[in-house]
Every structure is written in C-alpha cells, then in structure tokens.
Design an enzyme around this catalytic site. Structure first.
Site, PDB file in Angstrom:
ATOM      1  N   CYS A   5       0.629   1.428  -7.115  1.00  0.00           N
ATOM      2  CA  CYS A   5       0.259   1.330  -5.674  1.00  0.00           C
ATOM      3  C   CYS A   5       1.394   2.024  -4.905  1.00  0.00           C
ATOM      4  O   CYS A   5       2.346   1.470  -4.815  1.00  0.00           O
ATOM      5  CB  CYS A   5       0.000   0.054  -5.293  1.00  0.00           C
ATOM      6  SG  CYS A   5      -0.354   0.014  -3.485  1.00  0.00           S
ATOM      7  N   CYS A   8       2.154   0.141  -1.888  1.00  0.00           N
ATOM      8  CA  CYS A   8       2.998  -1.046  -2.426  1.00  0.00           C
ATOM      9  C   CYS A   8       4.467  -0.878  -2.377  1.00  0.00           C
ATOM     10  O   CYS A   8       5.253  -1.703  -1.680  1.00  0.00           O
ATOM     11  CB  CYS A   8       2.433  -1.762  -3.443  1.00  0.00           C
ATOM     12  SG  CYS A   8       0.889  -2.255  -3.463  1.00  0.00           S
TER      13      CYS A   8
END
Length: 84
Positions: A5, A8
C-alpha cells in the site's frame, strides 16, 4: 497497513511522528498480510490504510486514510484527543 500500500508507506513516518506527541498512547503498525486473518476480521479492516483507536480492548473509532496526509493526521489527532 500493507507492505504493498503506497499510501500506508507514505503515512507511516507521519504517524510515527504523531506517536511522539502522545506519550501515553500506544501505536501499532499491523501488516494485514502478516497477521492472522482473525485480527483483520476483528478490526473489520477492508481498506488501507485504516487507523483505528482502541481503548480498554474495545474499538472506538477509525480513520480510513485515503485522502490527503495532513487531513489524515488532523483526524488522527482529533480522534486521540476525544478518547484520551
């Protein structure tokens, strides 16, 4: 969080910085691909990044971090202040 991600990866150092602002609050970074799926299900995680606040073993609130980083950080701070 998840290792794949991009959002993230971008938010993690910013969240680590916020953790320094709240010495009594524990921050955990959990990779959804590296923990038992029971953990993911308990948190009802369906989108990354998901920032959750738990207090006394109970889920209280969450921020789904798909928007601008500074907004995510402001929402996380507000969430912590609300339950501190």
């Amino acid at each position: 969080m998840a290792s794949w991600c991009r959002k993230c990866i971008y938010l993690k150092p910013k969240l680590e910085k916020i953790a320094g602002e709240f010495p009594g609050v524990m921050f955990y970074f959990v990779d959804v691909n590296k923990v038992p799926q029971a953990v993911v299900k308990r948190g009802n995680i369906s989108k990354m990044p998901t920032i959750q606040l738990w207090k006394d073993g109970e889920w209280k609130e969450e921020v789904i971090g798909g928007h601008k980083a500074w907004l995510v950080m402001d929402e996380v701070r507000e969430m912590i202040h609300k339950y501190k």
